[in-house]
Design a protein around this motif. Structure first.
Motif, PDB file in Angstrom:
ATOM      1  N   GLN A  51      -2.151  -9.804  -4.652  1.00 29.61           N
ATOM      2  CA  GLN A  51      -1.260  -8.490  -5.345  1.00 29.61           C
ATOM      3  C   GLN A  51      -2.272  -7.609  -6.108  1.00 29.61           C
ATOM      4  N   ASP A  52      -3.088  -8.535  -7.005  1.00 34.60           N
ATOM      5  CA  ASP A  52      -4.000  -7.932  -7.988  1.00 34.60           C
ATOM      6  C   ASP A  52      -5.250  -7.000  -6.766  1.00 34.60           C
ATOM      7  N   GLY A  53      -5.652  -7.897  -6.078  1.00 39.80           N
ATOM      8  CA  GLY A  53      -6.654  -7.444  -5.245  1.00 39.80           C
ATOM      9  C   GLY A  53      -6.375  -6.256  -4.457  1.00 39.80           C
ATOM     10  N   ALA A  54      -5.273  -6.151  -4.094  1.00 42.77           N
ATOM     11  CA  ALA A  54      -4.492  -4.896  -3.210  1.00 42.77           C
ATOM     12  C   ALA A  54      -4.473  -3.731  -4.076  1.00 42.77           C
ATOM     13  N   ALA A  55      -3.954  -4.089  -5.255  1.00 44.41           N
ATOM     14  CA  ALA A  55      -4.141  -3.013  -6.492  1.00 44.41           C
ATOM     15  C   ALA A  55      -5.507  -2.165  -6.730  1.00 44.41           C
ATOM     16  N   LEU A  56      -6.527  -3.280  -6.662  1.00 46.54           N
ATOM     17  CA  LEU A  56      -7.763  -2.480  -6.923  1.00 46.54           C
ATOM     18  C   LEU A  56      -8.101  -2.076  -5.400  1.00 46.54           C
ATOM     19  N   PHE A  57      -7.837  -2.535  -4.566  1.00 53.04           N
ATOM     20  CA  PHE A  57      -8.540  -1.993  -3.224  1.00 53.04           C
ATOM     21  C   PHE A  57      -7.855  -0.467  -3.168  1.00 53.04           C
ATOM     22  N   ALA A 345       4.094  -2.384  -4.356  1.00 48.97           N
ATOM     23  CA  ALA A 345       3.478  -1.663  -3.240  1.00 48.97           C
ATOM     24  C   ALA A 345       2.347  -2.659  -3.098  1.00 48.97           C
ATOM     25  N   PHE A 346       2.116  -3.801  -3.642  1.00 48.38           N
ATOM     26  CA  PHE A 346       0.889  -4.391  -3.522  1.00 48.38           C
ATOM     27  C   PHE A 346       0.948  -5.907  -3.091  1.00 48.38           C
ATOM     28  N   ASN A 347       2.052  -6.241  -3.168  1.00 47.80           N
ATOM     29  CA  ASN A 347       2.373  -7.888  -2.620  1.00 47.80           C
ATOM     30  C   ASN A 347       3.172  -7.745  -1.181  1.00 47.80           C
ATOM     31  N   PHE A 348       3.456  -6.780  -0.832  1.00 47.92           N
ATOM     32  CA  PHE A 348       4.132  -6.788   0.441  1.00 47.92           C
ATOM     33  C   PHE A 348       3.196  -5.595   1.331  1.00 47.92           C
ATOM     34  N   ILE A 349       2.206  -5.852   2.107  1.00 50.28           N
ATOM     35  CA  ILE A 349       1.369  -4.549   2.616  1.00 50.28           C
ATOM     36  C   ILE A 349       1.281  -4.710   4.032  1.00 50.28           C
ATOM     37  N   GLN A 351       1.601  -2.680   6.377  1.00 48.03           N
ATOM     38  CA  GLN A 351       0.904  -1.543   6.821  1.00 48.03           C
ATOM     39  C   GLN A 351       0.258  -0.730   5.844  1.00 48.03           C
ATOM     40  N   GLY A 352      -0.524  -1.503   4.767  1.00 42.92           N
ATOM     41  CA  GLY A 352      -1.209  -1.103   3.799  1.00 42.92           C
ATOM     42  C   GLY A 352      -0.501  -0.872   2.487  1.00 42.92           C
ATOM     43  N   GLY A 353      -1.096  -0.636   1.223  1.00 37.75           N
ATOM     44  CA  GLY A 353      -0.704  -0.605  -0.087  1.00 37.75           C
ATOM     45  C   GLY A 353      -0.656   0.670  -0.728  1.00 37.75           C
ATOM     46  N   GLY A 354      -0.158   0.787  -1.947  1.00 44.53           N
ATOM     47  CA  GLY A 354      -0.455   1.749  -2.593  1.00 44.53           C
ATOM     48  C   GLY A 354       0.892   2.828  -2.326  1.00 44.53           C
ATOM     49  N   ASP A 355       0.564   4.147  -2.525  1.00 42.23           N
ATOM     50  CA  ASP A 355       1.367   5.269  -2.252  1.00 42.23           C
ATOM     51  C   ASP A 355       1.246   5.840  -1.015  1.00 42.23           C
ATOM     52  N   TYR A 356       2.109   6.700  -0.553  1.00 43.20           N
ATOM     53  CA  TYR A 356       2.141   7.242   0.843  1.00 43.20           C
ATOM     54  C   TYR A 356       0.933   8.326   1.143  1.00 43.20           C
ATOM     55  N   LEU A 357       1.031   9.237  -0.109  1.00 47.54           N
ATOM     56  CA  LEU A 357       0.201  10.399   0.057  1.00 47.54           C
ATOM     57  C   LEU A 357      -1.244  10.335   0.017  1.00 47.54           C
ATOM     58  N   THR A 358      -1.820   9.265  -1.195  1.00 44.61           N
ATOM     59  CA  THR A 358      -3.005   8.984  -1.546  1.00 44.61           C
ATOM     60  C   THR A 358      -3.592   7.526  -1.271  1.00 44.61           C
ATOM     61  N   HIS A 360      -3.271   3.627   0.467  1.00 43.02           N
ATOM     62  CA  HIS A 360      -3.868   2.988   2.129  1.00 43.02           C
ATOM     63  C   HIS A 360      -2.512   2.776   2.896  1.00 43.02           C
ATOM     64  N   ARG A 361      -1.170   3.348   2.272  1.00 42.05           N
ATOM     65  CA  ARG A 361      -0.142   3.042   3.071  1.00 42.05           C
ATOM     66  C   ARG A 361       0.165   4.019   4.224  1.00 42.05           C
ATOM     67  N   CYS A 362       0.391   3.156   5.248  1.00 40.66           N
ATOM     68  CA  CYS A 362       0.566   4.157   6.712  1.00 40.66           C
ATOM     69  C   CYS A 362       1.688   5.115   6.368  1.00 40.66           C
TER      70      CYS A 362
END
Length: 434
Positions: A51-57, A345-349, A351-358, A360-362
Protein backbone atom coordinates in the motif's frame (compact mmCIF):
# COMPACT_ATOMS: atom_id res chain seq x y z
CA UNK A 1 20.88 6.80 3.35
CA UNK A 2 19.37 3.31 3.57
CA UNK A 3 20.51 0.62 1.18
CA UNK A 4 17.90 -0.78 -1.20
CA UNK A 5 18.14 -4.61 -1.25
CA UNK A 6 19.41 -5.90 -4.58
CA UNK A 7 18.36 -9.07 -6.33
CA UNK A 8 21.20 -11.56 -6.64
CA UNK A 9 20.72 -12.12 -10.39
CA UNK A 10 22.90 -10.07 -12.72
CA UNK A 11 19.76 -9.49 -14.79
CA UNK A 12 16.26 -10.57 -13.73
CA UNK A 13 14.58 -10.49 -17.14
CA UNK A 14 14.52 -14.27 -17.52
CA UNK A 15 13.34 -14.66 -13.93
CA UNK A 16 10.41 -12.32 -14.65
CA UNK A 17 9.46 -14.43 -17.66
CA UNK A 18 9.96 -17.68 -15.75
CA UNK A 19 8.01 -16.66 -12.61
CA UNK A 20 5.48 -14.30 -14.14
CA UNK A 21 2.89 -12.64 -11.90
CA UNK A 22 4.43 -13.39 -8.46
CA UNK A 23 7.98 -12.27 -9.35
CA UNK A 24 7.94 -9.08 -7.24
CA UNK A 25 5.85 -10.65 -4.47
CA UNK A 26 8.26 -13.58 -4.17
CA UNK A 27 11.26 -11.30 -3.71
CA UNK A 28 9.47 -8.91 -1.41
CA UNK A 29 8.82 -11.86 0.90
CA UNK A 30 12.32 -13.24 0.45
CA UNK A 31 14.01 -9.91 1.30
CA UNK A 32 11.32 -9.01 3.85
CA UNK A 33 11.19 -5.63 2.18
CA UNK A 34 8.58 -3.73 0.16
CA UNK A 35 11.37 -2.23 -1.92
CA UNK A 36 14.25 -3.87 -3.77
CA UNK A 37 16.28 -3.35 -6.91
CA UNK A 38 16.83 -5.50 -9.99
CA UNK A 39 18.16 -5.18 -13.51
CA UNK A 40 15.49 -5.57 -16.17
CA UNK A 41 16.68 -5.74 -19.77
CA UNK A 42 19.92 -4.32 -18.41
CA UNK A 43 18.22 -1.31 -16.76
CA UNK A 44 18.47 -0.65 -13.04
CA UNK A 45 14.92 -0.94 -11.78
CA UNK A 46 13.33 -0.35 -8.37
CA UNK A 47 10.42 -2.62 -7.44
CA UNK A 48 7.72 -1.48 -5.00
CA UNK A 49 5.20 -3.66 -3.19
CA UNK A 50 2.28 -2.88 -0.91
CA UNK A 51 0.00 0.00 0.00
CA UNK A 52 2.71 2.53 0.87
CA UNK A 53 4.58 1.73 -2.32
CA UNK A 54 1.39 2.17 -4.36
CA UNK A 55 0.72 5.56 -2.76
CA UNK A 56 4.25 6.68 -3.61
CA UNK A 57 4.01 5.31 -7.15
CA UNK A 58 0.88 7.39 -7.80
CA UNK A 59 2.58 10.67 -6.81
CA UNK A 60 2.79 12.55 -10.11
CA UNK A 61 5.21 15.09 -8.64
CA UNK A 62 7.82 12.36 -8.15
CA UNK A 63 7.14 10.17 -11.19
CA UNK A 64 6.23 10.40 -14.86
CA UNK A 65 4.85 7.90 -17.36
CA UNK A 66 6.98 9.05 -20.30
CA UNK A 67 9.61 6.43 -21.05
CA UNK A 68 8.21 3.80 -18.69
CA UNK A 69 6.34 1.65 -21.21
CA UNK A 70 8.59 -0.27 -23.63
CA UNK A 71 7.97 0.33 -27.31
CA UNK A 72 7.20 -3.36 -27.86
CA UNK A 73 4.19 -3.02 -25.53
CA UNK A 74 3.07 0.24 -27.15
CA UNK A 75 3.17 -1.35 -30.61
CA UNK A 76 0.90 -4.18 -29.52
CA UNK A 77 -1.21 -3.46 -26.43
CA UNK A 78 -1.58 0.31 -26.09
CA UNK A 79 -0.58 2.04 -29.31
CA UNK A 80 2.35 4.40 -29.77
CA UNK A 81 2.15 7.54 -27.60
CA UNK A 82 -1.35 6.81 -26.30
CA UNK A 83 -2.81 8.11 -23.06
CA UNK A 84 -0.79 5.67 -20.93
CA UNK A 85 2.45 7.45 -21.95
CA UNK A 86 1.38 11.04 -21.24
CA UNK A 87 2.03 13.27 -18.23
CA UNK A 88 0.77 16.46 -16.59
CA UNK A 89 -1.62 18.64 -18.62
CA UNK A 90 -1.50 16.39 -21.68
CA UNK A 91 -2.48 13.36 -19.63
CA UNK A 92 -5.21 15.21 -17.75
CA UNK A 93 -6.75 16.57 -20.95
CA UNK A 94 -6.75 13.14 -22.61
CA UNK A 95 -8.05 11.49 -19.42
CA UNK A 96 -10.95 13.94 -19.38
CA UNK A 97 -11.98 12.51 -22.75
CA UNK A 98 -12.05 8.99 -21.33
CA UNK A 99 -13.87 10.04 -18.16
CA UNK A 100 -16.49 11.96 -20.15
CA UNK A 101 -17.95 8.69 -21.46
CA UNK A 102 -18.09 6.97 -18.05
CA UNK A 103 -21.27 8.72 -16.88
CA UNK A 104 -24.19 6.76 -15.40
CA UNK A 105 -26.35 7.28 -18.51
CA UNK A 106 -23.55 6.24 -20.85
CA UNK A 107 -22.69 3.13 -18.86
CA UNK A 108 -26.35 2.17 -18.66
CA UNK A 109 -26.55 2.25 -22.46
CA UNK A 110 -23.54 -0.05 -22.61
CA UNK A 111 -25.16 -2.42 -20.11
CA UNK A 112 -28.31 -2.51 -22.26
CA UNK A 113 -26.24 -3.49 -25.29
CA UNK A 114 -24.44 -6.14 -23.25
CA UNK A 115 -27.66 -7.55 -21.81
CA UNK A 116 -29.07 -7.93 -25.32
CA UNK A 117 -25.89 -9.64 -26.45
CA UNK A 118 -25.94 -11.99 -23.46
CA UNK A 119 -29.47 -13.07 -24.37
CA UNK A 120 -28.51 -13.48 -28.04
CA UNK A 121 -25.37 -15.47 -27.18
CA UNK A 122 -27.14 -17.76 -24.74
CA UNK A 123 -29.65 -18.70 -27.47
CA UNK A 124 -26.77 -19.50 -29.81
CA UNK A 125 -25.04 -21.59 -27.15
CA UNK A 126 -28.11 -23.78 -26.68
CA UNK A 127 -27.52 -25.10 -30.21
CA UNK A 128 -23.91 -26.06 -29.52
CA UNK A 129 -22.76 -29.30 -27.95
CA UNK A 130 -20.01 -27.49 -26.07
CA UNK A 131 -19.11 -23.82 -25.66
CA UNK A 132 -15.65 -22.45 -24.88
CA UNK A 133 -16.69 -19.48 -22.77
CA UNK A 134 -13.64 -17.22 -23.13
CA UNK A 135 -13.70 -16.52 -26.89
CA UNK A 136 -17.51 -16.47 -26.96
CA UNK A 137 -17.70 -13.87 -24.19
CA UNK A 138 -15.07 -11.75 -25.91
CA UNK A 139 -17.15 -11.67 -29.09
CA UNK A 140 -20.18 -10.67 -27.02
CA UNK A 141 -18.20 -7.83 -25.46
CA UNK A 142 -16.80 -6.70 -28.80
CA UNK A 143 -20.30 -6.47 -30.30
CA UNK A 144 -21.54 -4.43 -27.37
CA UNK A 145 -18.47 -2.19 -27.26
CA UNK A 146 -18.73 -1.31 -30.94
CA UNK A 147 -22.47 -0.66 -30.71
CA UNK A 148 -21.92 1.57 -27.68
CA UNK A 149 -19.05 3.54 -29.16
CA UNK A 150 -20.78 4.01 -32.52
CA UNK A 151 -18.35 1.88 -34.53
CA UNK A 152 -20.15 -0.10 -37.27
CA UNK A 153 -19.48 -3.84 -37.00
CA UNK A 154 -21.08 -6.37 -39.35
CA UNK A 155 -21.71 -9.83 -37.90
CA UNK A 156 -19.12 -11.43 -40.21
CA UNK A 157 -16.53 -9.01 -38.80
CA UNK A 158 -17.12 -9.86 -35.15
CA UNK A 159 -14.86 -12.90 -34.93
CA UNK A 160 -11.80 -11.45 -36.75
CA UNK A 161 -12.03 -8.05 -35.00
CA UNK A 162 -12.38 -9.73 -31.61
CA UNK A 163 -9.43 -11.97 -32.40
CA UNK A 164 -7.29 -8.93 -33.18
CA UNK A 165 -8.20 -7.23 -29.88
CA UNK A 166 -7.40 -10.48 -28.05
CA UNK A 167 -4.03 -10.77 -29.76
CA UNK A 168 -3.09 -7.22 -28.76
CA UNK A 169 -3.64 -8.09 -25.11
CA UNK A 170 -2.05 -11.52 -25.41
CA UNK A 171 1.12 -9.95 -26.80
CA UNK A 172 1.76 -8.10 -23.52
CA UNK A 173 3.97 -10.79 -22.04
CA UNK A 174 4.78 -12.54 -25.29
CA UNK A 175 7.90 -12.89 -27.38
CA UNK A 176 8.37 -14.23 -30.87
CA UNK A 177 5.12 -15.32 -32.59
CA UNK A 178 2.84 -13.92 -29.84
CA UNK A 179 4.44 -10.51 -30.17
CA UNK A 180 4.37 -10.56 -33.98
CA UNK A 181 0.71 -11.57 -34.02
CA UNK A 182 -0.04 -8.69 -31.65
CA UNK A 183 1.74 -6.16 -33.89
CA UNK A 184 -0.09 -7.32 -36.99
CA UNK A 185 -3.40 -7.26 -35.12
CA UNK A 186 -2.80 -3.68 -33.99
CA UNK A 187 -1.89 -2.59 -37.51
CA UNK A 188 -5.15 -4.03 -38.85
CA UNK A 189 -7.22 -2.50 -36.06
CA UNK A 190 -5.67 0.96 -36.39
CA UNK A 191 -6.23 0.94 -40.16
CA UNK A 192 -9.89 -0.02 -39.61
CA UNK A 193 -10.58 2.58 -36.91
CA UNK A 194 -8.72 5.34 -38.79
CA UNK A 195 -11.20 4.77 -41.59
CA UNK A 196 -14.09 5.19 -39.12
CA UNK A 197 -12.65 8.44 -37.73
CA UNK A 198 -12.08 9.76 -41.26
CA UNK A 199 -15.68 9.00 -42.23
CA UNK A 200 -17.02 10.76 -39.12
CA UNK A 201 -14.95 13.87 -39.79
CA UNK A 202 -15.94 13.90 -43.47
CA UNK A 203 -19.64 13.52 -42.50
CA UNK A 204 -19.75 10.23 -44.41
CA UNK A 205 -20.71 8.31 -41.27
CA UNK A 206 -23.38 9.79 -39.05
CA UNK A 207 -23.01 8.95 -35.36
CA UNK A 208 -24.70 10.65 -32.39
CA UNK A 209 -22.80 13.59 -30.93
CA UNK A 210 -22.95 11.90 -27.53
CA UNK A 211 -21.33 8.72 -28.87
CA UNK A 212 -17.81 7.72 -27.92
CA UNK A 213 -16.63 7.64 -31.54
CA UNK A 214 -17.89 11.20 -32.13
CA UNK A 215 -16.23 12.49 -28.95
CA UNK A 216 -12.90 10.91 -29.89
CA UNK A 217 -13.09 12.06 -33.53
CA UNK A 218 -13.63 15.69 -32.52
CA UNK A 219 -11.53 15.78 -29.33
CA UNK A 220 -9.02 18.63 -29.12
CA UNK A 221 -5.83 18.25 -27.14
CA UNK A 222 -4.21 20.86 -24.90
CA UNK A 223 -2.85 22.62 -28.00
CA UNK A 224 -6.40 23.08 -29.29
CA UNK A 225 -5.81 20.81 -32.27
CA UNK A 226 -7.75 17.72 -33.26
CA UNK A 227 -6.00 14.44 -32.64
CA UNK A 228 -4.31 13.02 -35.72
CA UNK A 229 -6.22 10.20 -37.42
CA UNK A 230 -3.64 7.79 -36.05
CA UNK A 231 -3.92 9.05 -32.48
CA UNK A 232 -7.71 9.21 -32.58
CA UNK A 233 -7.74 5.59 -33.75
CA UNK A 234 -5.35 4.59 -30.97
CA UNK A 235 -7.49 6.20 -28.28
CA UNK A 236 -10.76 4.79 -29.62
CA UNK A 237 -9.12 1.35 -29.62
CA UNK A 238 -8.01 2.11 -26.05
CA UNK A 239 -11.70 2.19 -25.16
CA UNK A 240 -12.92 -0.81 -27.18
CA UNK A 241 -9.97 -3.16 -26.56
CA UNK A 242 -10.15 -3.01 -22.74
CA UNK A 243 -13.86 -3.84 -22.88
CA UNK A 244 -13.12 -7.02 -24.82
CA UNK A 245 -10.35 -7.75 -22.30
CA UNK A 246 -12.96 -8.02 -19.55
CA UNK A 247 -13.47 -11.48 -21.03
CA UNK A 248 -10.47 -12.60 -18.97
CA UNK A 249 -12.20 -11.50 -15.76
CA UNK A 250 -15.54 -13.02 -16.79
CA UNK A 251 -13.88 -16.37 -17.44
CA UNK A 252 -12.24 -16.24 -14.02
CA UNK A 253 -15.63 -15.32 -12.51
CA UNK A 254 -17.12 -18.45 -14.10
CA UNK A 255 -14.21 -20.45 -12.67
CA UNK A 256 -14.89 -19.02 -9.20
CA UNK A 257 -18.59 -19.92 -9.43
CA UNK A 258 -17.58 -23.47 -10.34
CA UNK A 259 -14.87 -23.93 -7.73
CA UNK A 260 -16.72 -22.13 -4.92
CA UNK A 261 -20.34 -23.25 -5.41
CA UNK A 262 -21.43 -21.67 -2.13
CA UNK A 263 -20.91 -18.27 -3.79
CA UNK A 264 -23.22 -19.22 -6.66
CA UNK A 265 -26.01 -20.17 -4.27
CA UNK A 266 -25.78 -16.83 -2.50
CA UNK A 267 -25.71 -14.90 -5.77
CA UNK A 268 -28.75 -16.77 -7.06
CA UNK A 269 -30.59 -15.63 -3.94
CA UNK A 270 -30.25 -12.04 -5.20
CA UNK A 271 -27.86 -10.58 -2.63
CA UNK A 272 -26.82 -7.36 -4.43
CA UNK A 273 -24.25 -6.37 -1.82
CA UNK A 274 -22.64 -9.79 -2.08
CA UNK A 275 -22.56 -9.44 -5.88
CA UNK A 276 -20.34 -6.38 -5.47
CA UNK A 277 -18.08 -8.21 -3.03
CA UNK A 278 -17.85 -11.21 -5.38
CA UNK A 279 -16.82 -9.04 -8.34
CA UNK A 280 -14.16 -7.28 -6.25
CA UNK A 281 -12.81 -10.62 -5.02
CA UNK A 282 -12.55 -11.96 -8.57
CA UNK A 283 -10.50 -8.89 -9.46
CA UNK A 284 -8.33 -9.24 -6.35
CA UNK A 285 -7.80 -13.00 -6.37
CA UNK A 286 -7.23 -13.88 -10.01
CA UNK A 287 -4.20 -12.62 -12.00
CA UNK A 288 -4.83 -9.91 -14.58
CA UNK A 289 -2.14 -7.18 -14.52
CA UNK A 290 1.29 -8.11 -13.07
CA UNK A 291 2.81 -4.65 -12.53
CA UNK A 292 2.88 -1.03 -13.67
CA UNK A 293 5.85 1.15 -14.62
CA UNK A 294 6.94 4.75 -13.92
CA UNK A 295 10.07 6.88 -14.32
CA UNK A 296 11.56 9.04 -11.54
CA UNK A 297 11.30 12.75 -12.47
CA UNK A 298 14.06 14.12 -10.21
CA UNK A 299 16.20 12.73 -7.38
CA UNK A 300 14.23 12.29 -4.15
CA UNK A 301 14.25 10.30 -0.93
CA UNK A 302 11.49 8.11 0.48
CA UNK A 303 11.75 6.39 3.85
CA UNK A 304 15.49 6.91 3.70
CA UNK A 305 15.85 5.34 0.24
CA UNK A 306 17.22 7.30 -2.71
CA UNK A 307 15.31 7.35 -5.99
CA UNK A 308 17.62 8.68 -8.75
CA UNK A 309 16.30 10.69 -11.69
CA UNK A 310 15.45 8.53 -14.68
CA UNK A 311 15.20 5.27 -12.72
CA UNK A 312 12.52 2.81 -13.84
CA UNK A 313 10.14 1.86 -11.00
CA UNK A 314 7.73 -1.09 -11.07
CA UNK A 315 4.67 -1.34 -8.82
CA UNK A 316 3.61 -4.86 -7.83
CA UNK A 317 -0.09 -4.98 -8.78
CA UNK A 318 -0.57 -8.72 -8.37
CA UNK A 319 1.31 -8.91 -5.07
CA UNK A 320 -0.21 -5.79 -3.52
CA UNK A 321 -3.65 -7.36 -3.98
CA UNK A 322 -2.29 -10.35 -2.05
CA UNK A 323 -0.35 -8.48 0.62
CA UNK A 324 -0.62 -10.31 3.95
CA UNK A 325 -0.30 -7.00 5.76
CA UNK A 326 -3.54 -5.77 4.19
CA UNK A 327 -5.54 -8.90 3.40
CA UNK A 328 -6.33 -11.71 5.85
CA UNK A 329 -5.55 -15.09 4.26
CA UNK A 330 -5.03 -13.53 0.81
CA UNK A 331 -4.63 -16.93 -0.84
CA UNK A 332 -8.27 -17.79 -0.12
CA UNK A 333 -11.24 -16.73 -2.23
CA UNK A 334 -13.52 -14.94 0.23
CA UNK A 335 -15.87 -12.23 -1.14
CA UNK A 336 -16.98 -11.40 2.43
CA UNK A 337 -13.62 -9.77 3.07
CA UNK A 338 -14.89 -6.67 1.27
CA UNK A 339 -17.51 -6.12 3.94
CA UNK A 340 -14.75 -4.52 6.03
CA UNK A 341 -12.66 -3.03 3.20
CA UNK A 342 -11.79 0.61 3.90
CA UNK A 343 -12.06 1.69 0.25
CA UNK A 344 -8.35 2.55 0.03
CA UNK A 345 -7.12 3.60 -3.41
CA UNK A 346 -3.79 1.92 -2.74
CA UNK A 347 -4.29 -1.55 -1.18
CA UNK A 348 -6.71 -2.85 -3.83
CA UNK A 349 -5.28 -1.97 -7.24
CA UNK A 350 -6.32 -4.55 -9.87
CA UNK A 351 -6.62 -1.73 -12.41
CA UNK A 352 -4.17 0.75 -10.92
CA UNK A 353 -4.23 3.05 -7.91
CA UNK A 354 -4.82 6.68 -7.03
CA UNK A 355 -7.68 8.79 -8.34
CA UNK A 356 -9.40 8.46 -11.69
CA UNK A 357 -8.43 11.75 -13.30
CA UNK A 358 -4.76 12.22 -12.40
CA UNK A 359 -3.75 8.88 -10.87
CA UNK A 360 -2.89 5.52 -12.36
CA UNK A 361 -6.42 4.15 -11.87
CA UNK A 362 -7.97 2.94 -15.11
CA UNK A 363 -10.75 5.18 -16.42
CA UNK A 364 -12.70 2.05 -17.30
CA UNK A 365 -12.56 0.43 -13.87
CA UNK A 366 -16.20 1.10 -13.04
CA UNK A 367 -17.19 -0.04 -16.52
CA UNK A 368 -15.37 -3.29 -15.73
CA UNK A 369 -17.20 -3.66 -12.43
CA UNK A 370 -20.63 -3.09 -14.00
CA UNK A 371 -19.81 -5.47 -16.86
CA UNK A 372 -18.74 -8.17 -14.43
CA UNK A 373 -21.86 -7.73 -12.32
CA UNK A 374 -24.02 -8.18 -15.40
CA UNK A 375 -22.01 -11.21 -16.55
CA UNK A 376 -22.24 -12.88 -13.15
CA UNK A 377 -25.98 -12.22 -13.09
CA UNK A 378 -26.41 -14.06 -16.40
CA UNK A 379 -24.07 -16.87 -15.36
CA UNK A 380 -26.01 -17.47 -12.14
CA UNK A 381 -29.58 -16.52 -13.03
CA UNK A 382 -29.91 -16.13 -16.79
CA UNK A 383 -28.81 -19.60 -17.85
CA UNK A 384 -28.08 -23.10 -16.65
CA UNK A 385 -25.15 -25.15 -17.85
CA UNK A 386 -22.89 -28.05 -16.97
CA UNK A 387 -19.12 -27.92 -16.57
CA UNK A 388 -17.52 -31.10 -17.97
CA UNK A 389 -14.11 -32.40 -16.84
CA UNK A 390 -11.35 -30.21 -18.28
CA UNK A 391 -8.05 -28.56 -17.44
CA UNK A 392 -8.99 -25.48 -15.40
CA UNK A 393 -5.48 -24.70 -14.18
CA UNK A 394 -3.93 -21.38 -15.14
CA UNK A 395 -0.17 -20.78 -15.33
CA UNK A 396 1.25 -17.82 -13.42
CA UNK A 397 4.28 -17.70 -15.69
CA UNK A 398 2.10 -16.65 -18.63
CA UNK A 399 1.03 -13.01 -18.86
CA UNK A 400 -1.89 -12.67 -19.42
CA UNK A 401 -3.11 -16.00 -18.13
CA UNK A 402 -6.35 -17.95 -18.34
CA UNK A 403 -7.75 -21.41 -17.49
CA UNK A 404 -6.06 -23.68 -20.01
CA UNK A 405 -9.35 -24.98 -21.37
CA UNK A 406 -10.86 -21.52 -21.84
CA UNK A 407 -13.66 -22.79 -19.53
CA UNK A 408 -15.88 -25.23 -21.40
CA UNK A 409 -19.60 -25.44 -20.67
CA UNK A 410 -22.31 -27.66 -22.15
CA UNK A 411 -26.07 -28.25 -22.02
CA UNK A 412 -26.71 -24.50 -21.97
CA UNK A 413 -30.31 -23.50 -21.35
CA UNK A 414 -31.79 -19.99 -20.91
CA UNK A 415 -33.90 -19.37 -17.83
CA UNK A 416 -35.49 -16.05 -18.77
CA UNK A 417 -35.01 -14.97 -15.15
CA UNK A 418 -32.97 -11.84 -15.89
CA UNK A 419 -34.94 -8.72 -16.76
CA UNK A 420 -33.73 -5.35 -17.98
CA UNK A 421 -30.12 -4.30 -17.53
CA UNK A 422 -29.56 -2.90 -14.04
CA UNK A 423 -29.12 0.84 -13.73
CA UNK A 424 -25.39 1.54 -13.82
CA UNK A 425 -24.13 3.79 -11.05
CA UNK A 426 -21.28 5.17 -13.09
CA UNK A 427 -17.76 5.88 -11.93
CA UNK A 428 -17.34 7.37 -8.43
CA UNK A 429 -15.60 10.32 -10.12
CA UNK A 430 -18.92 11.39 -11.63
CA UNK A 431 -20.86 10.71 -8.45
CA UNK A 432 -18.42 12.98 -6.60
CA UNK A 433 -18.81 15.70 -9.24
CA UNK A 434 -22.63 15.55 -9.19
Amino acid sequence: MKHIPRDKSLDSTLDVLREGFPFILNRSRSYQSDIFQIRLLGMKTICLHGQDGAALFCDNEQFMRTGAIPRRIQTTLMGLHGIQTLDDGKHRRRKELFMSVMTPDSLHKLMEFMAADWRYSIKQWTMQEQVVLFPEVQELLCRAACAWTGVPLAEEEVAPRTRDFRRMVDAFGGVGPRHWRGKRARSRAESWIKGIIRQIRNKELQVPEASVAYRVAWHRDVDGKLLSLQMAAIELINIIRPITAIGWYITFAALALHEYPETKARLQAGDEEYLGWFVHEVRRFYPFAPFLGNIVREDFEWKGYKFPKGRLVLLDVYGTNRDKGQWHQPGQFRPERFRAWDGSAFNFIPQGGGDYLTGHRCAGEWLTIETLKLAVTYLTKGMTYDVPPQNLGFPLDRMPTLPRSGFIIENVRPTGAVGAAPRALGCPFHRQMA
